[in-house]
Scaffold this motif. Structure first.
Motif, PDB file in Angstrom:
ATOM      1  N   LEU A 191       0.845  -1.303   0.093  1.00  0.00           N
ATOM      2  CA  LEU A 191      -0.107  -0.039   0.003  1.00  0.00           C
ATOM      3  C   LEU A 191       0.763   1.166   0.079  1.00  0.00           C
ATOM      4  O   LEU A 191       0.498   2.117  -0.643  1.00  0.00           O
ATOM      5  CB  LEU A 191      -0.932   0.004   1.150  1.00  0.00           C
ATOM      6  CG  LEU A 191      -1.713  -1.060   1.482  1.00  0.00           C
ATOM      7  CD1 LEU A 191      -2.556  -1.074   2.719  1.00  0.00           C
ATOM      8  CD2 LEU A 191      -2.648  -0.884   0.163  1.00  0.00           C
ATOM      9  N   PHE A 192       1.893   1.164   0.657  1.00  0.00           N
ATOM     10  CA  PHE A 192       2.898   2.591   0.811  1.00  0.00           C
ATOM     11  C   PHE A 192       3.864   2.610  -0.350  1.00  0.00           C
ATOM     12  O   PHE A 192       4.312   3.773  -0.695  1.00  0.00           O
ATOM     13  CB  PHE A 192       3.227   2.765   2.230  1.00  0.00           C
ATOM     14  CG  PHE A 192       2.344   3.002   3.209  1.00  0.00           C
ATOM     15  CD1 PHE A 192       2.014   4.439   3.562  1.00  0.00           C
ATOM     16  CD2 PHE A 192       1.567   2.192   3.926  1.00  0.00           C
ATOM     17  CE1 PHE A 192       0.950   4.645   4.371  1.00  0.00           C
ATOM     18  CE2 PHE A 192       0.594   2.550   4.898  1.00  0.00           C
ATOM     19  CZ  PHE A 192       0.290   3.656   5.389  1.00  0.00           C
ATOM     20  N   TYR A 193       4.451   1.535  -0.559  1.00  0.00           N
ATOM     21  CA  TYR A 193       5.543   1.302  -1.371  1.00  0.00           C
ATOM     22  C   TYR A 193       5.339   1.162  -2.966  1.00  0.00           C
ATOM     23  O   TYR A 193       6.088   1.217  -3.755  1.00  0.00           O
ATOM     24  CB  TYR A 193       6.732   0.370  -0.611  1.00  0.00           C
ATOM     25  CG  TYR A 193       6.969   0.993   0.723  1.00  0.00           C
ATOM     26  CD1 TYR A 193       6.823   2.216   1.306  1.00  0.00           C
ATOM     27  CD2 TYR A 193       7.580  -0.315   1.612  1.00  0.00           C
ATOM     28  CE1 TYR A 193       7.257   2.294   2.625  1.00  0.00           C
ATOM     29  CE2 TYR A 193       7.729  -0.017   2.829  1.00  0.00           C
ATOM     30  CZ  TYR A 193       7.499   1.379   3.354  1.00  0.00           C
ATOM     31  OH  TYR A 193       8.065   1.473   4.741  1.00  0.00           O
ATOM     32  N   LYS A 194       4.264   0.332  -3.194  1.00  0.00           N
ATOM     33  CA  LYS A 194       4.003  -0.155  -4.402  1.00  0.00           C
ATOM     34  C   LYS A 194       2.448   0.649  -4.823  1.00  0.00           C
ATOM     35  O   LYS A 194       1.768   0.645  -3.968  1.00  0.00           O
ATOM     36  CB  LYS A 194       3.648  -1.378  -4.672  1.00  0.00           C
ATOM     37  CG  LYS A 194       5.295  -2.077  -4.658  1.00  0.00           C
ATOM     38  CD  LYS A 194       5.330  -3.320  -5.299  1.00  0.00           C
ATOM     39  CE  LYS A 194       6.509  -4.148  -5.367  1.00  0.00           C
ATOM     40  NZ  LYS A 194       6.906  -5.073  -4.134  1.00  0.00           N
ATOM     41  N   ASN A 195       2.265   0.885  -6.131  1.00  0.00           N
ATOM     42  CA  ASN A 195       1.071   1.155  -6.573  1.00  0.00           C
ATOM     43  C   ASN A 195       0.364   2.360  -6.230  1.00  0.00           C
ATOM     44  O   ASN A 195      -0.969   2.542  -6.614  1.00  0.00           O
ATOM     45  CB  ASN A 195       0.315   0.095  -6.412  1.00  0.00           C
ATOM     46  CG  ASN A 195       0.266  -1.157  -7.476  1.00  0.00           C
ATOM     47  OD1 ASN A 195       0.425  -0.689  -8.651  1.00  0.00           O
ATOM     48  ND2 ASN A 195       0.267  -2.384  -7.419  1.00  0.00           N
ATOM     49  N   HIS A 196       0.911   3.176  -5.076  1.00  0.00           N
ATOM     50  CA  HIS A 196       0.077   4.017  -4.555  1.00  0.00           C
ATOM     51  C   HIS A 196       0.923   5.537  -4.529  1.00  0.00           C
ATOM     52  O   HIS A 196       2.343   5.577  -4.566  1.00  0.00           O
ATOM     53  CB  HIS A 196      -0.566   3.726  -3.046  1.00  0.00           C
ATOM     54  CG  HIS A 196      -1.298   2.866  -3.039  1.00  0.00           C
ATOM     55  ND1 HIS A 196      -1.184   1.178  -3.306  1.00  0.00           N
ATOM     56  CD2 HIS A 196      -2.803   2.671  -3.027  1.00  0.00           C
ATOM     57  CE1 HIS A 196      -2.064   0.668  -3.245  1.00  0.00           C
ATOM     58  NE2 HIS A 196      -3.212   1.510  -3.122  1.00  0.00           N
ATOM     59  N   TRP A 197       0.343   6.660  -4.485  1.00  0.00           N
ATOM     60  CA  TRP A 197       0.831   7.897  -4.344  1.00  0.00           C
ATOM     61  C   TRP A 197       0.612   8.265  -2.973  1.00  0.00           C
ATOM     62  O   TRP A 197      -0.245   8.033  -2.277  1.00  0.00           O
ATOM     63  CB  TRP A 197       0.430   8.909  -5.160  1.00  0.00           C
ATOM     64  CG  TRP A 197       0.565   8.907  -6.747  1.00  0.00           C
ATOM     65  CD1 TRP A 197      -0.224   8.337  -7.517  1.00  0.00           C
ATOM     66  CD2 TRP A 197       1.888   9.519  -7.300  1.00  0.00           C
ATOM     67  NE1 TRP A 197       0.651   8.416  -8.736  1.00  0.00           N
ATOM     68  CE2 TRP A 197       1.741   8.955  -8.614  1.00  0.00           C
ATOM     69  CE3 TRP A 197       3.057   9.953  -6.835  1.00  0.00           C
ATOM     70  CZ2 TRP A 197       2.628   9.430  -9.551  1.00  0.00           C
ATOM     71  CZ3 TRP A 197       3.812  10.604  -7.657  1.00  0.00           C
ATOM     72  CH2 TRP A 197       3.642   9.956  -8.871  1.00  0.00           C
ATOM     73  N   CYS A 198       1.919   8.506  -2.171  1.00  0.00           N
ATOM     74  CA  CYS A 198       1.662   9.030  -0.663  1.00  0.00           C
ATOM     75  C   CYS A 198       2.004  10.272  -0.651  1.00  0.00           C
ATOM     76  O   CYS A 198       3.147  10.870  -1.403  1.00  0.00           O
ATOM     77  CB  CYS A 198       2.786   8.125   0.138  1.00  0.00           C
ATOM     78  SG  CYS A 198       2.222   6.381   0.299  1.00  0.00           S
ATOM     79  N   TYR A 199       1.605  11.101   0.379  1.00  0.00           N
ATOM     80  CA  TYR A 199       1.587  12.328   0.765  1.00  0.00           C
ATOM     81  C   TYR A 199       3.144  12.683   1.291  1.00  0.00           C
ATOM     82  O   TYR A 199       3.644  11.861   2.008  1.00  0.00           O
ATOM     83  CB  TYR A 199       0.854  12.912   1.637  1.00  0.00           C
ATOM     84  CG  TYR A 199       0.623  14.303   2.167  1.00  0.00           C
ATOM     85  CD1 TYR A 199       0.333  15.252   1.438  1.00  0.00           C
ATOM     86  CD2 TYR A 199       1.594  14.573   3.344  1.00  0.00           C
ATOM     87  CE1 TYR A 199       0.374  16.697   1.979  1.00  0.00           C
ATOM     88  CE2 TYR A 199       1.505  15.974   3.851  1.00  0.00           C
ATOM     89  CZ  TYR A 199       1.157  16.793   3.290  1.00  0.00           C
ATOM     90  OH  TYR A 199       0.968  18.160   3.715  1.00  0.00           O
TER      91      TYR A 199
END
Lengths: 162, 418
Positions: free
Chosen positions: B39-47
């Motif tokens: 969720l945090f390191y793949k496939n997602h943009w994090c703020y």
């Protein structure tokens, strides 16, 4: 650091005042807490990071006695939280300046321990009070108290005044 | 077979839908490690932050994505780079300042030096030392600085907000949000420059997902947040909507109080308990802003890393920074807009007393998250219930539903493969 010309009598009054404040918040005596502030007053609890960087945001920013009263209503009537006791250790005050009109700017370091119902005392908040106080015939009143805390993180929530 | 009978407990979702959520989703350390990865390191943009935090070339801010320390930095050409705060040599987390201004990054251990894009510029003693006419030591002949930069992240900027991803194959930020969420994002970040008002930071001893769920749960505000109700900020007759992206991972809770404008319904002291009045009504001295375009509150959850808050005049980002399965740091960045009058800035600061770790209506959120986690830890074979508004996942035109939580877990199950 420049020396100040405060009288021994006023320094004793001031010392007594800082210790009284600690006792009042430790006892959760909010009526007495409110009485220590002038009608026109400021009370803030602010992270050192914001203070040092001149950013105005504070965890609590109360800029009138009415707001202080509303805060007390909030913590006694509306905010749900784990019950806890506070214990303050407050250093001797350092006088920063004193005007001939009875206004003293001073600071003191504080440590607040928090003890929850089932818990052991933990270091909860550490910082310094940065104050503007007025010595009147009725005693000392707070015109402005900033609680500038060192903790990077507040331990979950901050309910009571410090 | 129920979880209760399975020893050792294995993380199996033994309910047909997401109206039940197993406690192991919050207590299992292996699940947590997988979440960080998926969720945090793949496939997602994090703020990562706001452009306003690094206004000048060379300005940087250290922050985190999931549990990985990263640095957001503004280049001389004004573009923004995000690099991982781990030296390519011996792996040291070299950047210790929270923020600052620099021309390059240097790891103090062996003085490896990187430019602001994360490229390795030079290493001491690369060619060894000359002694008695001979070259001794130094890096191998085939050592190339270009092979040993810092880990570089993909960066997306929109409306003054910066997101980053370790995954260079991630979809565009706009596609990641989807059209509905993007329209609410653009409403709040409509191109005006942001001004930084400061931070509130708290460490909450609970699983990070509970914070996402808290802002996907319109059931609790009128019940837990007595202050909201007492002073008329939360009313049963508010116009409300719950919206999601097509994957159900992001959501917006949208509500509009009264008719807008400075009547008693939208401003302050009128309430269910008509006798209760604030001593100082300026806490709720609300001024309607044109950009609201109707809603007085829009709370957006962008999965997994951030919550975007508009509660009347108080606007902030709330950054979720997990540390282990049972704790996260919650960092609030309050801001304003470049065209704010001094009065509007004061108003935003006063209303901020409602929010954050000491806030009239947010302090209790941290508390209930802590005690929820306590319940999960003592009874990890059990599950929670999210059935308000039925068992389906759908957008609604009211607040009496836990549909957004069910939606989030439908997405979570898909990504996590459980």
């Amino acid at each position: 650091m420049k020396t100040t010309l405060i009288t021994t009598e006023n320094y004793l009054k001031l010392t007594q005042f800082y210790q009284t404040y600690a006792a009042v918040v430790d006892q959760a005596n909010w009526t007495a807490w409110l009485d220590m502030f002038a009608e026109d007053c400021v009370y803030k609890v602010q992270a050192r990071e914001n203070y040092d960087r001149n950013l105005p945001m504070a965890a609590l920013s109360l800029t009138s006695k009415g707001m202080l009263k509303d805060r007390i209503y909030g913590i006694t009537e509306t905010i749900f939280h784990d019950p806890y006791h506070q214990l303050h250790m407050v250093s001797s005050p350092l006088i920063l300046s004193e005007s001939d009109k009875g206004v003293i700017e001073s600071q003191a370091n504080y440590t607040v321990f928090r003890t929850k119902n089932d818990g052991i005392a933990e270091v909860y908040n550490v910082g310094r009070y940065l104050d503007r106080l007025r010595i009147t015939d009725d005693g000392i009143q707070i015109e402005s108290r900033l609680c500038i805390f060192d903790n990077e993180m507040i331990l979950n929530s901050l309910i009571y005044p410090i | 077979m129920s979880q209760e009978n399975r020893i050792p407990m294995t993380p199996i979702w033994d309910h047909e839908d997401t109206s039940r959520i197993p406690f192991w989703a919050y207590t299992n350390e292996d699940i947590h490690k997988q979440e960080l990865e998926k969720l945090f390191y793949k496939n997602h943009w994090c703020y990562v932050g706001l452009e306003a935090e690094i206004p000048q070339p060379g300005d940087f801010k250290r922050t985190v994505i999931g549990e990985r320390s990263v640095i957001m930095v503004r280049h001389e050409d004004n573009s923004i780079y995000v690099v991982e705060n781990v030296c390519a040599h011996r792996g040291m987390r070299f950047c210790r300042e929270k923020h600052g201004n620099t021309k390059s990054f240097t790891c103090p251990y062996h003085q490896w030096n990187y430019d602001l894009e994360g490229n390795l510029q030079g290493v001491p003693f690369r060619r060894g030392v000359k002694q008695d006419g001979k070259v001794k030591g130094g890096m191998s002949k085939d050592f190339k600085t270009s092979d040993h930069g810092l880990t570089k992240l993909l960066v997306a900027e929109r409306g003054g907000v910066v997101f980053a991803s370790f995954d260079h194959d991630v979809e565009s930020f706009e596609a990641f949000l989807g059209p509905t969420m993007l329209s609410y994002f653009d409403r709040m970040f409509n191109g005006r420059k942001l001004t930084l008002l400061g931070y509130n930071k708290q460490r909450i001893p609970g699983n990070w997902k509970l914070m996402q769920e808290n802002i996907k749960d319109p059931y609790h505000p009128g019940l837990l947040h007595t202050w909201f109700v007492t002073f008329g900020l939360w009313r049963a007759d508010n116009r409300s909507e719950l919206k999601m992206d097509e994957h159900f991972r992001h959501a917006a809770m949208i509500s509009t109080r009264g008719s807008g404008g400075k009547d008693t319904q939208t401003t302050n002291v009128s309430s269910f308990k008509e006798s209760m009045q604030l001593n100082d009504p300026s806490f709720l001295d609300v001024e309607v802003e044109p950009w609201w375009d109707g809603p007085t509150a829009v709370m957006m959850t962008l999965f997994p890393s951030v919550i975007l808050q508009q509660q009347v005049n108080s606007v902030s980002t709330r950054h979720i920074q997990p540390n282990g399965h049972g704790s996260f740091d919650f960092v609030w960045t309050h801001f304003g807009y470049e065209d704010d009058t001094p009065e509007m800035t004061e108003r935003r600061l006063r209303q901020a007393n409602l929010f954050g770790p000491a806030g009239f209506v947010s302090a209790d959120d941290g508390e209930v998250i802590e005690f929820s986690q306590q319940g999960f830890e003592q009874k990890p074979f059990h599950r929670s219930l999210a059935e308000l508004g039925g068992k389906d996942i759908e957008e609604t035109d009211h607040m009496v539903s836990e549909t957004l939580i069910r939606g989030m877990y439908a997405y979570w199950r898909k990504v996590m493969g459980v």
